[in-house]
Design a protein around this motif. Structure first.
Motif, short mmCIF file in Angstrom:
data_model
loop_
_atom_site.label_atom_id
_atom_site.label_comp_id
_atom_site.label_asym_id
_atom_site.label_seq_id
_atom_site.Cartn_x
_atom_site.Cartn_y
_atom_site.Cartn_z
N GLY A 208 0.82 -1.21 0.00
CA GLY A 208 0.00 0.00 0.00
C GLY A 208 0.85 1.25 0.00
O GLY A 208 2.02 1.24 -0.42
N GLU A 209 0.25 2.36 0.50
CA GLU A 209 0.96 3.64 0.44
C GLU A 209 2.13 3.67 1.43
O GLU A 209 1.94 3.48 2.63
N ILE A 210 3.31 3.89 0.91
CA ILE A 210 4.49 4.01 1.76
C ILE A 210 4.96 5.46 1.68
O ILE A 210 5.22 6.00 0.61
N SER A 211 5.06 6.11 2.83
CA SER A 211 5.25 7.55 2.86
C SER A 211 6.72 7.97 2.88
O SER A 211 7.05 9.09 2.50
N ILE A 212 7.58 7.07 3.40
CA ILE A 212 9.00 7.43 3.54
C ILE A 212 9.86 6.24 3.16
O ILE A 212 9.50 5.10 3.48
N ILE A 213 10.96 6.50 2.47
CA ILE A 213 11.97 5.45 2.36
C ILE A 213 13.33 6.01 2.74
O ILE A 213 13.72 7.09 2.33
N TRP A 214 13.96 5.24 3.58
CA TRP A 214 15.24 5.63 4.19
C TRP A 214 16.31 4.69 3.66
O TRP A 214 16.46 3.56 4.15
N PHE A 215 17.04 5.12 2.63
CA PHE A 215 18.15 4.29 2.14
C PHE A 215 19.37 4.57 3.00
O PHE A 215 19.67 5.71 3.33
N ASP A 216 20.12 3.50 3.35
CA ASP A 216 21.26 3.70 4.25
C ASP A 216 22.38 2.73 3.90
O ASP A 216 22.12 1.52 3.87
N PHE A 217 23.63 3.09 3.76
CA PHE A 217 24.13 4.43 3.56
C PHE A 217 25.32 4.36 2.61
O PHE A 217 25.80 3.27 2.30
N SER A 218 25.81 5.48 2.15
CA SER A 218 26.92 5.51 1.19
C SER A 218 28.21 5.87 1.90
O SER A 218 28.21 6.64 2.85
N PHE A 219 29.30 5.32 1.42
CA PHE A 219 30.63 5.64 1.98
C PHE A 219 31.64 5.57 0.84
O PHE A 219 32.49 4.68 0.79
N PRO A 220 31.54 6.54 -0.07
CA PRO A 220 32.40 6.51 -1.25
C PRO A 220 33.88 6.60 -0.88
O PRO A 220 34.22 6.92 0.26
N ALA A 239 11.85 4.15 -6.97
CA ALA A 239 11.05 4.43 -5.77
C ALA A 239 10.03 5.53 -6.03
O ALA A 239 8.85 5.40 -5.69
N ARG A 240 10.47 6.59 -6.67
CA ARG A 240 9.55 7.71 -6.92
C ARG A 240 8.46 7.34 -7.93
O ARG A 240 7.36 7.85 -7.86
N SER A 241 8.80 6.45 -8.86
CA SER A 241 7.77 6.08 -9.84
C SER A 241 6.70 5.19 -9.19
O SER A 241 5.53 5.26 -9.54
N LEU A 242 7.09 4.39 -8.22
CA LEU A 242 6.11 3.50 -7.58
C LEU A 242 5.29 4.23 -6.51
O LEU A 242 4.15 3.86 -6.23
N GLN A 243 5.91 5.22 -5.86
CA GLN A 243 5.23 5.95 -4.79
C GLN A 243 5.53 7.44 -4.99
O GLN A 243 6.45 7.98 -4.38
N PRO A 244 4.76 8.09 -5.84
CA PRO A 244 5.10 9.46 -6.23
C PRO A 244 5.24 10.44 -5.06
O PRO A 244 6.02 11.39 -5.15
N GLY A 245 4.55 10.22 -3.99
CA GLY A 245 4.62 11.17 -2.88
C GLY A 245 5.73 10.87 -1.89
O GLY A 245 5.93 11.61 -0.92
N ILE A 246 6.46 9.79 -2.11
CA ILE A 246 7.38 9.28 -1.09
C ILE A 246 8.45 10.31 -0.71
O ILE A 246 8.92 11.07 -1.56
N ILE A 247 8.81 10.31 0.57
CA ILE A 247 9.83 11.22 1.08
C ILE A 247 11.11 10.40 1.31
O ILE A 247 11.07 9.34 1.93
N VAL A 248 12.24 10.93 0.79
CA VAL A 248 13.47 10.14 0.74
C VAL A 248 14.61 10.84 1.47
O VAL A 248 14.78 12.05 1.35
N ASP A 249 15.39 10.08 2.21
CA ASP A 249 16.54 10.64 2.93
C ASP A 249 17.68 10.97 1.97
O ASP A 249 17.54 10.85 0.75
N ASP A 250 18.82 11.34 2.54
CA ASP A 250 19.90 11.86 1.68
C ASP A 250 21.15 10.96 1.68
O ASP A 250 22.25 11.45 1.61
N ARG A 251 20.95 9.66 1.81
CA ARG A 251 22.14 8.81 1.96
C ARG A 251 22.44 7.95 0.74
O ARG A 251 23.16 6.96 0.83
N LEU A 252 21.87 8.34 -0.40
CA LEU A 252 22.14 7.60 -1.64
C LEU A 252 23.37 8.15 -2.36
O LEU A 252 23.66 7.74 -3.47
N ASP A 253 24.03 9.13 -1.73
CA ASP A 253 25.19 9.76 -2.38
C ASP A 253 24.74 10.58 -3.60
O ASP A 253 25.41 10.58 -4.63
#
Ligand code: GLC
Length: 451
Positions: A208-220, A239-253
């Protein structure tokens, strides 16, 4: 003729290069659209993080496999004994709601690689343990039923997947580059990238509707991993195409990519001011633990007090941010007593004082907090909140505010606080007459109605 062939070849090469480099198109949106998409989240201010996986059994940090350099074979006993018979996410959801939390983020998979749902793409999942249940399914239903917005944490790091290459953060990390090369022979990160996409597709399609996704984490960097290793842009695009409203953290580099993240994530520390990127204030959320580790840690004794936790919450709001406060449930599936006590205490405070948290933000420039206090502000109702961390003796001065203030009361009981103004050079100050006795509230709050 010659120049024509030359130009065509050059053009083809250019096209090839740019098609390789061209970032996947992330949906475009204006500042205002983004603010609107994230509004429920910025208004909410307070969420629950839940770290739960096999590491609840060793109960000595969610990084135990890494810290103790355990092999997958050595770690296997936790999989074989995973049976949280008291798991009842309705209880969790009730406790989150009573604490005043408006959203929740559960680890679908943490770095150990264990999956809390019935993924088609692995056997390393809760349904194959003695417990046998799809944890995510019940979690999603229970929190939704309480009106709490549901999110997932998904670890990019995976210490179990056979194609995930050994890097400097891996339990089997090495001293020498030659050793990395030898151990990583035959591992194919392409397959791992596919695996992540398949799993993210499952998580964002089947629940169903998932409001947030937290990807963790990058260490280039050397023996690290970053956006190429994860194929971050395409993962995010998916992720955005499947859940257009989803809020995403900043750890994807993807910090420098437009649309590459929604909020920044100061972990386990208080920011000194509202975080900025390129001189602009950004949405932010601090994630914090009760005691230091994210997973259940039986012998940890460094638990923060309710007053400290409330201060953390109010502090975050006072700088325009959110607090995501973590619980690490036990291997029986319950919140340990210390967590329950703290959630309860926070809920008790929130019950009477949440008006200074929800929909609030930093006070407008020019409002100076009195000593030992924190200010928050609701721009819609135009009310200022003064949180009294150390209760003063009978009086308190709000400097330079007399021309702005209409009325003052305690928030918890709406009892009037009378005040007088100063004379001469202090005539724009307000002297509040507070009761000498501190009211029975962990952090008393003054609600100041502005003109
Ligand atoms: C860190 C840790 C992790 C935790 C996370 C929460 O990146 O690796 O254990 O899940 O922060 O923010």
């Amino acid at each position: 003729m010659k120049t024509k062939t030359y130009t065509i070849t050059l053009l083809t090469i250019l096209l090839l290069i740019t098609s390789q480099m061209a970032p996947a198109q992330l949906p475009k949106e204006t500042e205002a659209q983004k603010t609107q998409r994230m509004k429920w989240w910025t208004d909410a201010r307070f969420g629950m993080f839940i770290h739960w996986g096999l590491y609840a059994l060793p109960a000595r940090h969610e990084w135990v496999k890494n810290r103790e350099r355990l092999t997958t074979e050595q770690y296997q006993k936790y999989f074989e004994n995973f049976n949280p018979d008291l798991y009842n996410p309705k209880e969790w959801a009730r406790m989150a709601k009573e604490a005043g939390m408006k959203y929740v983020v559960l680890t679908a998979k943490h770095h150990e690689g264990f999956c809390n749902w019935d993924s088609k793409f692995t056997d390393y999942k809760s349904t194959n343990t003695p417990f046998g249940r799809d944890i995510i399914r019940d979690y999603v239903d229970a929190f939704r039923a309480e009106g709490i917005k549901v999110g997932f944490y998904y670890s990019l790091i995976d210490w179990h997947h056979p194609d995930y290459t050994i890097d400097r953060n891996h339990p089997q990390r090495q001293e020498y580059d030659t050793a990395y090369a030898r151990l990583n022979k035959g591992k194919d990160m392409n397959r791992y990238r596919e695996y992540m996409k398949n799993q993210v597709r499952e998580l964002l399609t089947n629940y169903g509707e998932i409001s947030i996704i937290w990807f963790d984490f990058s260490f280039p960097g050397k023996n690290g991993k970053g956006r190429q290793d994860w194929d971050s842009e395409n993962l995010l695009k998916l992720a955005r195409s499947l859940q257009p409203g989803i809020i995403v953290d900043d750890r994807l580099d993807l910090k420098d990519v437009e649309g590459g993240w929604d909020f920044t994530t100061p972990e386990q520390y208080k920011v000194t001011k509202w975080p900025e990127v390129n001189g602009k204030r950004v949405a932010w959320e601090t994630c914090q633990t009760f005691s230091g580790s994210w997973g259940y840690y039986r012998d940890e004794t460094s638990w923060k007090s309710p007053a400290q936790l409330l201060e953390l919450l109010v502090e975050s709001v006072s700088k325009g941010g959110n607090l995501l406060l973590n619980v690490g449930p036990t291997a029986r599936g319950t919140f340990d007593n210390r967590a329950q006590e703290r959630l309860k205490a926070m809920g008790e405070w929130m019950k009477y004082n949440n008006r200074s948290v929800y929909n609030c933000t930093e006070a407008p420039a020019g409002f100076v907090p009195p000593a030992n206090s924190i200010l928050t502000y609701n721009p819609t109702s135009k009310r200022l909140y003064v949180h009294l961390l150390a209760y003063p003796m009978g009086s308190l001065t709000l400097a330079n505010m007399a021309d702005k203030v209409k009325y003052v009361q305690f928030l918890h009981d709406a009892s009037e606080i009378r005040f007088s103004t100063g004379n001469n050079e202090t005539k724009n100050d307000i002297n509040l007459q507070l009761p000498v006795l501190k009211p029975p509230v962990e952090i008393p709050v003054l609600e100041v109605f502005l003109k």
